[in-house]
Motif scaffolding. Structure first.
Motif, PDB file in Angstrom:
ATOM      1  N   THR A  22      11.954  -1.118   3.197  1.00  0.00           N
ATOM      2  CA  THR A  22      11.095   0.043   2.965  1.00  0.00           C
ATOM      3  C   THR A  22       9.709  -0.336   2.430  1.00  0.00           C
ATOM      4  N   GLY A  23       9.621  -1.472   1.779  1.00  0.00           N
ATOM      5  CA  GLY A  23       8.333  -1.936   1.269  1.00  0.00           C
ATOM      6  C   GLY A  23       7.768  -3.099   2.063  1.00  0.00           C
ATOM      7  N   HIS A  24       8.288  -3.318   3.267  1.00  0.00           N
ATOM      8  CA  HIS A  24       7.859  -4.444   4.099  1.00  0.00           C
ATOM      9  C   HIS A  24       6.325  -4.444   4.230  1.00  0.00           C
ATOM     10  N   PRO A  25       5.723  -5.622   4.168  1.00  0.00           N
ATOM     11  CA  PRO A  25       4.260  -5.699   4.268  1.00  0.00           C
ATOM     12  C   PRO A  25       3.683  -5.024   5.515  1.00  0.00           C
ATOM     13  N   ASP A  26       4.398  -5.055   6.638  1.00  0.00           N
ATOM     14  CA  ASP A  26       3.897  -4.393   7.843  1.00  0.00           C
ATOM     15  C   ASP A  26       3.891  -2.871   7.675  1.00  0.00           C
ATOM     16  N   ILE A  27       4.925  -2.328   7.043  1.00  0.00           N
ATOM     17  CA  ILE A  27       4.978  -0.882   6.813  1.00  0.00           C
ATOM     18  C   ILE A  27       3.922  -0.487   5.786  1.00  0.00           C
ATOM     19  N   ARG A  28       3.921  -1.178   4.664  1.00  0.00           N
ATOM     20  CA  ARG A  28       2.936  -0.886   3.615  1.00  0.00           C
ATOM     21  C   ARG A  28       1.510  -1.044   4.157  1.00  0.00           C
ATOM     22  N   GLY A  29       1.289  -2.111   4.907  1.00  0.00           N
ATOM     23  CA  GLY A  29      -0.031  -2.367   5.475  1.00  0.00           C
ATOM     24  C   GLY A  29      -0.469  -1.280   6.442  1.00  0.00           C
ATOM     25  N   TRP A  30       0.462  -0.750   7.226  1.00  0.00           N
ATOM     26  CA  TRP A  30       0.115   0.328   8.138  1.00  0.00           C
ATOM     27  C   TRP A  30      -0.339   1.558   7.354  1.00  0.00           C
ATOM     28  N   PHE A  78      -3.897   3.341   7.546  1.00  0.00           N
ATOM     29  CA  PHE A  78      -4.000   4.731   7.972  1.00  0.00           C
ATOM     30  C   PHE A  78      -4.634   5.611   6.894  1.00  0.00           C
ATOM     31  N   LEU A  79      -4.239   5.393   5.648  1.00  0.00           N
ATOM     32  CA  LEU A  79      -4.755   6.211   4.547  1.00  0.00           C
ATOM     33  C   LEU A  79      -6.062   5.678   3.973  1.00  0.00           C
ATOM     34  N   GLY A  80      -6.412   4.449   4.297  1.00  0.00           N
ATOM     35  CA  GLY A  80      -7.677   3.878   3.846  1.00  0.00           C
ATOM     36  C   GLY A  80      -7.752   3.680   2.354  1.00  0.00           C
ATOM     37  N   ASP A  81      -6.630   3.333   1.743  1.00  0.00           N
ATOM     38  CA  ASP A  81      -6.592   3.223   0.278  1.00  0.00           C
ATOM     39  C   ASP A  81      -5.348   2.435  -0.120  1.00  0.00           C
ATOM     40  N   ASP A  82      -5.265   2.083  -1.405  1.00  0.00           N
ATOM     41  CA  ASP A  82      -4.021   1.544  -1.936  1.00  0.00           C
ATOM     42  C   ASP A  82      -2.966   2.641  -1.861  1.00  0.00           C
ATOM     43  N   VAL A  83      -1.715   2.246  -1.622  1.00  0.00           N
ATOM     44  CA  VAL A  83      -0.674   3.248  -1.427  1.00  0.00           C
ATOM     45  C   VAL A  83       0.451   3.113  -2.436  1.00  0.00           C
ATOM     46  N   HIS A  84       1.178   4.194  -2.572  1.00  0.00           N
ATOM     47  CA  HIS A  84       2.343   4.262  -3.452  1.00  0.00           C
ATOM     48  C   HIS A  84       3.549   4.640  -2.596  1.00  0.00           C
ATOM     49  N   LEU A  85       4.640   3.877  -2.702  1.00  0.00           N
ATOM     50  CA  LEU A  85       5.910   4.177  -2.046  1.00  0.00           C
ATOM     51  C   LEU A  85       6.791   4.899  -3.061  1.00  0.00           C
ATOM     52  N   GLN A 121       2.030   7.602  -0.043  1.00  0.00           N
ATOM     53  CA  GLN A 121       0.831   8.400  -0.265  1.00  0.00           C
ATOM     54  C   GLN A 121      -0.230   7.507  -0.871  1.00  0.00           C
ATOM     55  N   ARG A 122      -1.458   8.029  -0.983  1.00  0.00           N
ATOM     56  CA  ARG A 122      -2.509   7.295  -1.682  1.00  0.00           C
ATOM     57  C   ARG A 122      -2.108   7.147  -3.145  1.00  0.00           C
ATOM     58  N   ALA A 123      -2.252   5.954  -3.681  1.00  0.00           N
ATOM     59  CA  ALA A 123      -1.911   5.704  -5.084  1.00  0.00           C
ATOM     60  C   ALA A 123      -2.833   6.470  -6.030  1.00  0.00           C
ATOM     61  N   SER A 124      -4.011   6.818  -5.563  1.00  0.00           N
ATOM     62  CA  SER A 124      -5.000   7.488  -6.409  1.00  0.00           C
ATOM     63  C   SER A 124      -4.750   8.991  -6.550  1.00  0.00           C
ATOM     64  N   GLU A 125      -3.816   9.546  -5.784  1.00  0.00           N
ATOM     65  CA  GLU A 125      -3.547  10.985  -5.835  1.00  0.00           C
ATOM     66  C   GLU A 125      -2.338  11.278  -6.716  1.00  0.00           C
ATOM     67  N   PRO A 126      -2.186  12.531  -7.173  1.00  0.00           N
ATOM     68  CA  PRO A 126      -1.056  12.876  -8.045  1.00  0.00           C
ATOM     69  C   PRO A 126       0.285  12.530  -7.395  1.00  0.00           C
ATOM     70  N   ILE A 127       1.187  11.999  -8.189  1.00  0.00           N
ATOM     71  CA  ILE A 127       2.493  11.553  -7.713  1.00  0.00           C
ATOM     72  C   ILE A 127       3.574  12.431  -8.336  1.00  0.00           C
ATOM     73  N   ASP A 128       4.466  12.950  -7.513  1.00  0.00           N
ATOM     74  CA  ASP A 128       5.575  13.780  -7.995  1.00  0.00           C
ATOM     75  C   ASP A 128       6.542  12.889  -8.769  1.00  0.00           C
ATOM     76  N   TRP A 129       6.586  13.044 -10.073  1.00  0.00           N
ATOM     77  CA  TRP A 129       7.398  12.182 -10.943  1.00  0.00           C
ATOM     78  C   TRP A 129       8.883  12.272 -10.615  1.00  0.00           C
ATOM     79  N   ARG A 130       9.333  13.379 -10.036  1.00  0.00           N
ATOM     80  CA  ARG A 130      10.762  13.542  -9.735  1.00  0.00           C
ATOM     81  C   ARG A 130      11.232  12.593  -8.643  1.00  0.00           C
ATOM     82  N   TRP A 131      10.298  12.023  -7.878  1.00  0.00           N
ATOM     83  CA  TRP A 131      10.653  11.132  -6.778  1.00  0.00           C
ATOM     84  C   TRP A 131      10.524   9.660  -7.158  1.00  0.00           C
ATOM     85  N   GLN A 132      10.496   9.375  -8.453  1.00  0.00           N
ATOM     86  CA  GLN A 132      10.262   8.003  -8.896  1.00  0.00           C
ATOM     87  C   GLN A 132      11.523   7.314  -9.423  1.00  0.00           C
TER      88      GLN A 132
END
Length: 191
Positions: free
Chosen positions: A18-26, A30-37, A171-182
């Motif tokens: 789920t965190g594979h570099p190819d998936i994360r990199g895509w 696509f989002l043009g930013d650092d991402v959060h899984l 999602q973009r790491a810079s946007e609000p993150i739903d804490w219930r999904w962490q």
């Protein structure tokens, strides 16, 4: 189920997928930013003959489950092996993102029910739309926004195979993150 929730979901091999570099990199591209899984990742396991409400995923859009974070969460559905239509893969309601977004804007702070319906044909008829589905193969992925209405169908595979798939959300790491999904997905997590 104990192996699923206690070993597989929190395990290193599932995290590597789920965190594979190819998936994360895509997603970063696509989002043009650092991402959060999101840590809550679901493994769907549907046996042939299991049917009805609670087995196949009812029609819904993901934002109803992710209300306390960004509305711009992207979901990736990954079949874990080949998944012909008979195994009950993911299906999308064409054009649904338009009316789901409009309904959200009109509704304001009043949240909708978690799922829309289990009656997929009636929902398609009500919106003069088609359900779009396909035979999926190992290596395929589907990515959709939090406003696209989707579901899965019952597994009616004549060969008796279990359908395995996983849902992950970036999602973009810079946007609000739903804490219930962490936290890791668990059958008692309440979501």
């Amino acid at each position: 189920r104990a192996a699923l929730f206690d070993e597989i979901v929190p395990g290193e091999r599932y995290a590597a997928l789920t965190g594979h570099p190819d998936i994360r990199g895509w997603f970063e591209w696509f989002l043009g930013d650092d991402v959060h899984l999101h840590r809550r990742k679901i493994i769907r396991h549907i046996r042939p003959g299991e049917s009805g409400i609670g087995t196949a995923t009812q029609a819904h859009y993901d934002l109803v489950y992710l209300r306390q974070g960004s509305e711009r969460v992207l979901s990736m559905w990954i079949p874990l092996g080949d998944c012909p239509v008979e195994q009950g893969g993911l299906t999308y309601l064409e054009g649904s993102h338009h009316w789901a977004l409009a309904a959200e804007r009109e509704r304001g702070d009043r949240p909708p029910a978690a799922s829309i319906t289990a009656d997929l044909p009636a929902l398609a008829e009500a919106h003069d739309a088609r359900w779009l589905l396909a035979d999926y193969r190992a290596g395929d992925v589907m990515v959709h926004s939090s406003y696209v209405v989707h579901a899965s169908t019952d597994n009616v595979d004549p060969q008796g195979r279990i359908r395995l798939s996983t849902d992950i959300r970036y999602q973009r790491a810079s946007e609000p993150i739903d804490w219930r999904w962490q936290e890791h997905w668990h059958e008692d997590d309440g979501l």
